[in-house]
Write a protein that holds these residues in place. Sequence first.
Motif, PDB file in Angstrom:
ATOM      1  N   LYS A 159      -5.852   7.829  22.978  1.00 42.31           N
ATOM      2  CA  LYS A 159      -4.987   7.062  22.089  1.00 42.31           C
ATOM      3  C   LYS A 159      -5.269   5.564  22.121  1.00 42.31           C
ATOM      4  O   LYS A 159      -4.963   4.859  21.154  1.00 42.31           O
ATOM      5  CB  LYS A 159      -3.519   7.314  22.453  1.00 42.31           C
ATOM      6  CG  LYS A 159      -3.076   8.749  22.246  1.00 42.31           C
ATOM      7  CD  LYS A 159      -1.598   8.916  22.589  1.00 42.31           C
ATOM      8  CE  LYS A 159      -1.151  10.358  22.368  1.00 42.31           C
ATOM      9  NZ  LYS A 159       0.291  10.547  22.697  1.00 42.31           N
ATOM     10  N   ALA A 160      -5.851   5.074  23.215  1.00 39.44           N
ATOM     11  CA  ALA A 160      -6.022   3.626  23.369  1.00 39.44           C
ATOM     12  C   ALA A 160      -6.851   2.987  22.252  1.00 39.44           C
ATOM     13  O   ALA A 160      -6.449   1.953  21.694  1.00 39.44           O
ATOM     14  CB  ALA A 160      -6.642   3.328  24.732  1.00 39.44           C
ATOM     15  N   PRO A 161      -8.020   3.544  21.844  1.00 38.98           N
ATOM     16  CA  PRO A 161      -8.791   2.900  20.774  1.00 38.98           C
ATOM     17  C   PRO A 161      -8.029   2.822  19.457  1.00 38.98           C
ATOM     18  O   PRO A 161      -8.137   1.821  18.728  1.00 38.98           O
ATOM     19  CB  PRO A 161     -10.032   3.790  20.650  1.00 38.98           C
ATOM     20  CG  PRO A 161     -10.144   4.484  21.948  1.00 38.98           C
ATOM     21  CD  PRO A 161      -8.737   4.696  22.408  1.00 38.98           C
ATOM     22  N   PHE A 162      -7.233   3.840  19.153  1.00 37.89           N
ATOM     23  CA  PHE A 162      -6.486   3.852  17.900  1.00 37.89           C
ATOM     24  C   PHE A 162      -5.334   2.850  17.940  1.00 37.89           C
ATOM     25  O   PHE A 162      -5.026   2.210  16.927  1.00 37.89           O
ATOM     26  CB  PHE A 162      -5.973   5.260  17.606  1.00 37.89           C
ATOM     27  CG  PHE A 162      -7.064   6.268  17.437  1.00 37.89           C
ATOM     28  CD1 PHE A 162      -7.658   6.458  16.194  1.00 37.89           C
ATOM     29  CD2 PHE A 162      -7.527   7.014  18.514  1.00 37.89           C
ATOM     30  CE1 PHE A 162      -8.672   7.384  16.024  1.00 37.89           C
ATOM     31  CE2 PHE A 162      -8.545   7.938  18.350  1.00 37.89           C
ATOM     32  CZ  PHE A 162      -9.119   8.116  17.103  1.00 37.89           C
ATOM     33  N   GLU A 163      -4.718   2.709  19.098  1.00 40.52           N
ATOM     34  CA  GLU A 163      -3.669   1.716  19.224  1.00 40.52           C
ATOM     35  C   GLU A 163      -4.233   0.302  19.087  1.00 40.52           C
ATOM     36  O   GLU A 163      -3.609  -0.568  18.471  1.00 40.52           O
ATOM     37  CB  GLU A 163      -2.967   1.885  20.571  1.00 40.52           C
ATOM     38  CG  GLU A 163      -2.184   3.189  20.681  1.00 40.52           C
ATOM     39  CD  GLU A 163      -1.634   3.412  22.075  1.00 40.52           C
ATOM     40  OE1 GLU A 163      -2.013   2.632  22.980  1.00 40.52           O
ATOM     41  OE2 GLU A 163      -0.844   4.361  22.267  1.00 40.52           O
ATOM     42  N   SER A 164      -5.416   0.072  19.648  1.00 43.32           N
ATOM     43  CA  SER A 164      -6.064  -1.241  19.513  1.00 43.32           C
ATOM     44  C   SER A 164      -6.422  -1.523  18.059  1.00 43.32           C
ATOM     45  O   SER A 164      -6.233  -2.647  17.570  1.00 43.32           O
ATOM     46  CB  SER A 164      -7.316  -1.299  20.386  1.00 43.32           C
ATOM     47  OG  SER A 164      -7.001  -1.090  21.745  1.00 43.32           O
ATOM     48  N   ALA A 165      -6.941  -0.514  17.357  1.00 46.00           N
ATOM     49  CA  ALA A 165      -7.291  -0.705  15.946  1.00 46.00           C
ATOM     50  C   ALA A 165      -6.046  -0.986  15.111  1.00 46.00           C
ATOM     51  O   ALA A 165      -6.083  -1.806  14.182  1.00 46.00           O
ATOM     52  CB  ALA A 165      -8.002   0.539  15.424  1.00 46.00           C
ATOM     53  N   MET A 166      -4.937  -0.335  15.445  1.00 48.20           N
ATOM     54  CA  MET A 166      -3.701  -0.582  14.705  1.00 48.20           C
ATOM     55  C   MET A 166      -3.190  -2.004  14.945  1.00 48.20           C
ATOM     56  O   MET A 166      -2.745  -2.687  14.015  1.00 48.20           O
ATOM     57  CB  MET A 166      -2.642   0.441  15.132  1.00 48.20           C
ATOM     58  CG  MET A 166      -1.345   0.361  14.343  1.00 48.20           C
ATOM     59  SD  MET A 166      -0.136   1.581  14.940  1.00 48.20           S
ATOM     60  CE  MET A 166      -1.051   3.109  14.634  1.00 48.20           C
ATOM     61  N   ILE A 167      -3.295  -2.479  16.186  1.00 49.62           N
ATOM     62  CA  ILE A 167      -2.859  -3.836  16.497  1.00 49.62           C
ATOM     63  C   ILE A 167      -3.724  -4.863  15.774  1.00 49.62           C
ATOM     64  O   ILE A 167      -3.238  -5.897  15.292  1.00 49.62           O
ATOM     65  CB  ILE A 167      -2.889  -4.069  18.020  1.00 49.62           C
ATOM     66  CG1 ILE A 167      -1.838  -3.199  18.701  1.00 49.62           C
ATOM     67  CG2 ILE A 167      -2.661  -5.541  18.360  1.00 49.62           C
ATOM     68  CD1 ILE A 167      -1.913  -3.221  20.211  1.00 49.62           C
TER      69      ILE A 167
ATOM     70  N   GLY B 167      -5.038  -4.518  12.962  1.00 48.22           N
ATOM     71  CA  GLY B 167      -4.858  -4.423  11.523  1.00 48.22           C
ATOM     72  C   GLY B 167      -5.898  -3.578  10.811  1.00 48.22           C
ATOM     73  O   GLY B 167      -6.118  -3.755   9.607  1.00 48.22           O
ATOM     74  N   GLY B 168      -6.539  -2.664  11.520  1.00 41.65           N
ATOM     75  CA  GLY B 168      -7.539  -1.799  10.895  1.00 41.65           C
ATOM     76  C   GLY B 168      -6.905  -0.812   9.929  1.00 41.65           C
ATOM     77  O   GLY B 168      -5.852  -0.233  10.219  1.00 41.65           O
ATOM     78  N   SER B 169      -7.540  -0.606   8.781  1.00 46.83           N
ATOM     79  CA  SER B 169      -7.018   0.327   7.790  1.00 46.83           C
ATOM     80  C   SER B 169      -7.250   1.767   8.238  1.00 46.83           C
ATOM     81  O   SER B 169      -8.001   2.046   9.177  1.00 46.83           O
ATOM     82  CB  SER B 169      -7.702   0.092   6.443  1.00 46.83           C
ATOM     83  OG  SER B 169      -9.085   0.355   6.538  1.00 46.83           O
ATOM     84  N   ALA B 170      -6.601   2.684   7.527  1.00 51.24           N
ATOM     85  CA  ALA B 170      -6.754   4.102   7.854  1.00 51.24           C
ATOM     86  C   ALA B 170      -8.195   4.559   7.664  1.00 51.24           C
ATOM     87  O   ALA B 170      -8.742   5.315   8.472  1.00 51.24           O
ATOM     88  CB  ALA B 170      -5.809   4.937   6.996  1.00 51.24           C
ATOM     89  N   TRP B 171      -8.856   4.085   6.596  1.00 53.38           N
ATOM     90  CA  TRP B 171     -10.246   4.456   6.344  1.00 53.38           C
ATOM     91  C   TRP B 171     -11.166   3.885   7.415  1.00 53.38           C
ATOM     92  O   TRP B 171     -12.083   4.547   7.889  1.00 53.38           O
ATOM     93  CB  TRP B 171     -10.681   3.998   4.963  1.00 53.38           C
ATOM     94  CG  TRP B 171     -12.152   4.131   4.725  1.00 53.38           C
ATOM     95  CD1 TRP B 171     -13.053   3.130   4.535  1.00 53.38           C
ATOM     96  CD2 TRP B 171     -12.907   5.359   4.673  1.00 53.38           C
ATOM     97  NE1 TRP B 171     -14.314   3.638   4.364  1.00 53.38           N
ATOM     98  CE2 TRP B 171     -14.250   5.007   4.440  1.00 53.38           C
ATOM     99  CE3 TRP B 171     -12.560   6.705   4.797  1.00 53.38           C
ATOM    100  CZ2 TRP B 171     -15.247   5.951   4.334  1.00 53.38           C
ATOM    101  CZ3 TRP B 171     -13.569   7.652   4.697  1.00 53.38           C
ATOM    102  CH2 TRP B 171     -14.889   7.276   4.463  1.00 53.38           C
ATOM    103  N   PHE B 172     -10.917   2.620   7.811  1.00 57.37           N
ATOM    104  CA  PHE B 172     -11.719   1.995   8.872  1.00 57.37           C
ATOM    105  C   PHE B 172     -11.580   2.775  10.179  1.00 57.37           C
ATOM    106  O   PHE B 172     -12.568   3.041  10.871  1.00 57.37           O
ATOM    107  CB  PHE B 172     -11.281   0.542   9.072  1.00 57.37           C
ATOM    108  CG  PHE B 172     -11.970  -0.145  10.222  1.00 57.37           C
ATOM    109  CD1 PHE B 172     -13.183  -0.769  10.039  1.00 57.37           C
ATOM    110  CD2 PHE B 172     -11.389  -0.148  11.490  1.00 57.37           C
ATOM    111  CE1 PHE B 172     -13.836  -1.396  11.102  1.00 57.37           C
ATOM    112  CE2 PHE B 172     -12.032  -0.771  12.559  1.00 57.37           C
ATOM    113  CZ  PHE B 172     -13.253  -1.402  12.355  1.00 57.37           C
ATOM    114  N   THR B 173     -10.360   3.158  10.524  1.00 56.57           N
ATOM    115  CA  THR B 173     -10.131   3.911  11.762  1.00 56.57           C
ATOM    116  C   THR B 173     -10.809   5.271  11.716  1.00 56.57           C
ATOM    117  O   THR B 173     -11.427   5.705  12.700  1.00 56.57           O
ATOM    118  CB  THR B 173      -8.618   4.086  11.998  1.00 56.57           C
ATOM    119  OG1 THR B 173      -7.992   2.799  12.018  1.00 56.57           O
ATOM    120  CG2 THR B 173      -8.350   4.804  13.300  1.00 56.57           C
ATOM    121  N   PHE B 174     -10.718   5.940  10.562  1.00 53.36           N
ATOM    122  CA  PHE B 174     -11.341   7.258  10.455  1.00 53.36           C
ATOM    123  C   PHE B 174     -12.860   7.154  10.531  1.00 53.36           C
ATOM    124  O   PHE B 174     -13.506   7.925  11.241  1.00 53.36           O
ATOM    125  CB  PHE B 174     -10.932   7.913   9.138  1.00 53.36           C
ATOM    126  CG  PHE B 174     -11.647   9.206   8.862  1.00 53.36           C
ATOM    127  CD1 PHE B 174     -11.295  10.367   9.537  1.00 53.36           C
ATOM    128  CD2 PHE B 174     -12.691   9.261   7.944  1.00 53.36           C
ATOM    129  CE1 PHE B 174     -11.956  11.562   9.304  1.00 53.36           C
ATOM    130  CE2 PHE B 174     -13.359  10.450   7.709  1.00 53.36           C
ATOM    131  CZ  PHE B 174     -12.991  11.598   8.389  1.00 53.36           C
TER     132      PHE B 174
END
Length: 315
Positions: free
Chosen positions: A199-207, A209-216
């Motif tokens: 979960k840590a990388p996704f939480e960092s991306a959310m903080i 401001g990464g978009s859903a497409w960028f995260t995927f």
Amino acid sequence: MKAVAETGRALPSAERVNIPRTRRYRPYLILLPAFLLTAGILYPFGVAIYYSLTNFSFKYEKFSFVGLENWVDMFRDPGFWHSLWITAKYALLATGAEMVIGVGIALLLNRETRLARSLRIVLIFPLMIAPVIATLIWQLMINYSVGVIGHGLRWIGITDFTWAADPDTALFTVVLIDAWVYTPFVILLTLAGLRSLPKAPFESAMIDGGSAWFTFRNLTLPMILPFLLIALVFRLMVSLQEFSIIFALTSGGPGDTLMTLPLTAYTEGFTYKELGYALPHMLVLWLIVFIASRILIKYWSRAQGRASGVEEGTT
């Protein structure tokens, strides 16, 4: 070593280590099932190669060695190249549809809601149905008179959709049934991959401001790629060898529209009784499956290394 230094000679093996006889034979007993399994695979394979070099037929008692005659006749036959093209097209369309739909549904179900939990259970049901039974169910559903899908198409004004009775739509029909049966397999593997992600990388991306497409694209897809390649290997191998759905629906028709390599081999071997001529078709299919699986497993190994942070060529 002390005994060697004092006496000046090495002790016999029986004096050095007193190993019980049962323990000495234990490694061979452990390897015995693998040896039997390998022999059970290689023996029929060797027999198939041998009979492909003969004119063996169920119509006659005697047969003789003819060398590469069956192979040459097969490569000269336009029907072989047609069946090879249909096999490749069916496998690519079915596998591609299942991968795209399966990954999309898995992403939607990767959440803890009551609806998602219910759908995860319901979507497993097609995997519990034999492909032949699933084909019979679809034959009833697309029936123009009594089928629920046929009734739905009539309700929206489509009255002339011929499904498997038309060469233009027969391939679409079998791919649709194949996707209905096997897409849950892709969903389950993809969900397993999604649930195993940290979960840590996704939480960092959310903080950040990464978009859903960028995260995927940059996190989710690279991490679940090994799971996707496993699903792709299994589904592609099965799709290349698919027999039951096509045979139960149209027996390869209309005409030769859906005559894949397995159906061609079945027709030559059990309808025309020419087993010696049918076997080269199956051996070519085996070679295609072997090469495709080797390539995909090689990519899986690389993807596994990248997902775990280990570059190729490092230990």
